[in-house]
Write a protein that holds these residues in place. Sequence first.
Motif, PDB file in Angstrom:
ATOM      1  N   PRO A  87      59.563  32.230  43.792  1.00  0.00           N
ATOM      2  CA  PRO A  87      59.696  33.231  42.721  1.00  0.00           C
ATOM      3  C   PRO A  87      58.992  32.829  41.434  1.00  0.00           C
ATOM      4  CG  PRO A  87      61.766  32.998  43.875  1.00  0.00           C
ATOM      5  CD  PRO A  87      60.856  31.930  44.418  1.00  0.00           C
ATOM      6  N   GLU A  88      58.965  31.543  41.120  1.00  0.00           N
ATOM      7  CA  GLU A  88      58.309  31.090  39.908  1.00  0.00           C
ATOM      8  C   GLU A  88      56.789  31.196  39.964  1.00  0.00           C
ATOM      9  OE1 GLU A  88      60.175  27.276  41.783  1.00  0.00           O
ATOM     10  OE2 GLU A  88      60.582  29.431  41.744  1.00  0.00           O
ATOM     11  N   ASP A  89      56.242  31.548  41.118  1.00  0.00           N
ATOM     12  CA  ASP A  89      54.815  31.820  41.226  1.00  0.00           C
ATOM     13  C   ASP A  89      54.462  33.219  40.733  1.00  0.00           C
ATOM     14  OD1 ASP A  89      54.092  29.302  42.396  1.00  0.00           O
ATOM     15  OD2 ASP A  89      54.798  30.035  44.345  1.00  0.00           O
ATOM     16  N   THR A  90      55.451  34.024  40.429  1.00  0.00           N
ATOM     17  CA  THR A  90      55.210  35.379  39.945  1.00  0.00           C
ATOM     18  C   THR A  90      54.441  35.344  38.628  1.00  0.00           C
ATOM     19  OG1 THR A  90      57.182  36.264  41.023  1.00  0.00           O
ATOM     20  CG2 THR A  90      56.295  37.509  39.168  1.00  0.00           C
ATOM     21  N   ALA A  91      53.298  36.008  38.603  1.00  0.00           N
ATOM     22  CA  ALA A  91      52.427  36.002  37.431  1.00  0.00           C
ATOM     23  C   ALA A  91      51.238  36.903  37.695  1.00  0.00           C
ATOM     24  CB  ALA A  91      51.950  34.577  37.120  1.00  0.00           C
ATOM     25  N   VAL A  92      50.437  37.095  36.654  1.00  0.00           N
ATOM     26  CA  VAL A  92      49.123  37.692  36.821  1.00  0.00           C
ATOM     27  C   VAL A  92      48.137  36.568  37.076  1.00  0.00           C
ATOM     28  CG1 VAL A  92      47.299  39.074  35.785  1.00  0.00           C
ATOM     29  CG2 VAL A  92      49.695  39.646  35.344  1.00  0.00           C
ATOM     30  N   TYR A  93      47.374  36.686  38.132  1.00  0.00           N
ATOM     31  CA  TYR A  93      46.431  35.658  38.528  1.00  0.00           C
ATOM     32  C   TYR A  93      45.023  36.072  38.142  1.00  0.00           C
ATOM     33  CZ  TYR A  93      49.993  33.108  41.071  1.00  0.00           C
ATOM     34  OH  TYR A  93      51.107  32.361  41.401  1.00  0.00           O
ATOM     35  N   TYR A  94      44.305  35.137  37.519  1.00  0.00           N
ATOM     36  CA  TYR A  94      42.983  35.400  36.990  1.00  0.00           C
ATOM     37  C   TYR A  94      41.941  34.476  37.601  1.00  0.00           C
ATOM     38  CZ  TYR A  94      45.428  37.834  33.190  1.00  0.00           C
ATOM     39  OH  TYR A  94      46.221  38.672  32.451  1.00  0.00           O
ATOM     40  N   CYS A  95      40.788  35.027  37.844  1.00  0.00           N
ATOM     41  CA  CYS A  95      39.627  34.263  38.273  1.00  0.00           C
ATOM     42  C   CYS A  95      38.782  33.908  37.057  1.00  0.00           C
ATOM     43  CB  CYS A  95      38.810  35.080  39.269  1.00  0.00           C
ATOM     44  SG  CYS A  95      37.374  34.234  39.949  1.00  0.00           S
ATOM     45  N   LEU A  96      38.216  32.720  37.065  1.00  0.00           N
ATOM     46  CA  LEU A  96      37.345  32.244  35.994  1.00  0.00           C
ATOM     47  C   LEU A  96      36.055  31.694  36.582  1.00  0.00           C
ATOM     48  CD1 LEU A  96      38.192  29.921  33.014  1.00  0.00           C
ATOM     49  CD2 LEU A  96      36.546  29.179  34.722  1.00  0.00           C
ATOM     50  N   ALA A  97      34.966  31.900  35.873  1.00  0.00           N
ATOM     51  CA  ALA A  97      33.699  31.282  36.236  1.00  0.00           C
ATOM     52  C   ALA A  97      32.955  30.900  34.976  1.00  0.00           C
ATOM     53  CB  ALA A  97      32.856  32.223  37.088  1.00  0.00           C
ATOM     54  N   THR A  98      32.251  29.788  35.029  1.00  0.00           N
ATOM     55  CA  THR A  98      31.374  29.386  33.938  1.00  0.00           C
ATOM     56  C   THR A  98      29.933  29.505  34.392  1.00  0.00           C
ATOM     57  OG1 THR A  98      31.448  27.038  34.540  1.00  0.00           O
ATOM     58  CG2 THR A  98      33.085  27.830  32.970  1.00  0.00           C
ATOM     59  N   ALA A  99      29.104  30.010  33.500  1.00  0.00           N
ATOM     60  CA  ALA A  99      27.690  30.191  33.783  1.00  0.00           C
ATOM     61  C   ALA A  99      26.914  30.137  32.475  1.00  0.00           C
ATOM     62  CB  ALA A  99      27.430  31.512  34.493  1.00  0.00           C
ATOM     63  N   GLY A 100      25.900  29.281  32.431  1.00  0.00           N
ATOM     64  CA  GLY A 100      25.075  29.184  31.242  1.00  0.00           C
ATOM     65  C   GLY A 100      25.848  28.843  29.985  1.00  0.00           C
ATOM     66  N   GLY A 101      26.910  28.055  30.122  1.00  0.00           N
ATOM     67  CA  GLY A 101      27.717  27.658  28.986  1.00  0.00           C
ATOM     68  C   GLY A 101      28.714  28.704  28.522  1.00  0.00           C
ATOM     69  N   THR A 102      28.860  29.775  29.262  1.00  0.00           N
ATOM     70  CA  THR A 102      29.761  30.862  28.912  1.00  0.00           C
ATOM     71  C   THR A 102      30.882  30.976  29.938  1.00  0.00           C
ATOM     72  OG1 THR A 102      27.941  32.084  27.893  1.00  0.00           O
ATOM     73  CG2 THR A 102      29.932  33.324  28.395  1.00  0.00           C
ATOM     74  N   VAL A 103      32.085  31.277  29.462  1.00  0.00           N
ATOM     75  CA  VAL A 103      33.245  31.452  30.327  1.00  0.00           C
ATOM     76  C   VAL A 103      33.476  32.938  30.561  1.00  0.00           C
ATOM     77  CG1 VAL A 103      35.703  31.061  30.603  1.00  0.00           C
ATOM     78  CG2 VAL A 103      34.280  29.321  29.520  1.00  0.00           C
ATOM     79  N   PHE A 104      33.667  33.304  31.812  1.00  0.00           N
ATOM     80  CA  PHE A 104      33.936  34.680  32.197  1.00  0.00           C
ATOM     81  C   PHE A 104      35.281  34.763  32.904  1.00  0.00           C
ATOM     82  CE2 PHE A 104      29.374  34.112  32.080  1.00  0.00           C
ATOM     83  CZ  PHE A 104      28.940  35.209  31.351  1.00  0.00           C
ATOM     84  N   TRP A 105      36.023  35.808  32.585  1.00  0.00           N
ATOM     85  CA  TRP A 105      37.329  36.059  33.184  1.00  0.00           C
ATOM     86  C   TRP A 105      37.341  37.393  33.913  1.00  0.00           C
ATOM     87  CZ3 TRP A 105      41.234  32.537  33.196  1.00  0.00           C
ATOM     88  CH2 TRP A 105      41.202  31.516  32.239  1.00  0.00           C
ATOM     89  N   GLY A 106      38.104  37.451  34.998  1.00  0.00           N
ATOM     90  CA  GLY A 106      38.364  38.715  35.642  1.00  0.00           C
ATOM     91  C   GLY A 106      39.507  39.451  34.971  1.00  0.00           C
ATOM     92  N   GLN A 107      39.827  40.634  35.472  1.00  0.00           N
ATOM     93  CA  GLN A 107      40.888  41.454  34.896  1.00  0.00           C
ATOM     94  C   GLN A 107      42.282  40.990  35.295  1.00  0.00           C
ATOM     95  OE1 GLN A 107      40.763  44.406  32.825  1.00  0.00           O
ATOM     96  NE2 GLN A 107      38.717  43.561  32.409  1.00  0.00           N
ATOM     97  N   GLY A 108      42.380  40.270  36.388  1.00  0.00           N
ATOM     98  CA  GLY A 108      43.659  39.771  36.854  1.00  0.00           C
ATOM     99  C   GLY A 108      44.265  40.635  37.945  1.00  0.00           C
ATOM    100  N   THR A 109      45.102  40.025  38.754  1.00  0.00           N
ATOM    101  CA  THR A 109      45.833  40.735  39.793  1.00  0.00           C
ATOM    102  C   THR A 109      47.270  40.231  39.816  1.00  0.00           C
ATOM    103  OG1 THR A 109      45.828  41.350  42.149  1.00  0.00           O
ATOM    104  CG2 THR A 109      45.122  39.106  41.612  1.00  0.00           C
TER     105      THR A 109
END
Length: 115
Positions: A87-109
Amino acid sequence: QVHLVESGGGLVQPGGSLRLSCAASGSIFNINFVAWHRQAPGKQREFLAGLISGGPTNYAGSVKGRFTISRDNAKNTVFLQMNSLKPEDTAVYYCLATAGGTVFWGQGTQVTVSS
């Protein structure tokens, strides 16, 4: 830039499993690091698992042995296999990627672990 879209979240019972996907598009060839994070209401965003391109994986202690990060380069997709969910795993899960020194995030699920 890089565009990330998570999918695969939902409702699962304690002890169950779920696989999340993160589809990447855009300037994907410059990505050097991918990771999964999660954020529960009222809490800080938490690192879960990371994968360095051409290198090792690493995991947070709370999920080590239960979660596995992997990738399918042909499909430009990163996965998070989650087993023995609590149950403690309940959360919004986000993907992250770094490219060219920039951090990108997804919208979450949303992942909800409940009986």
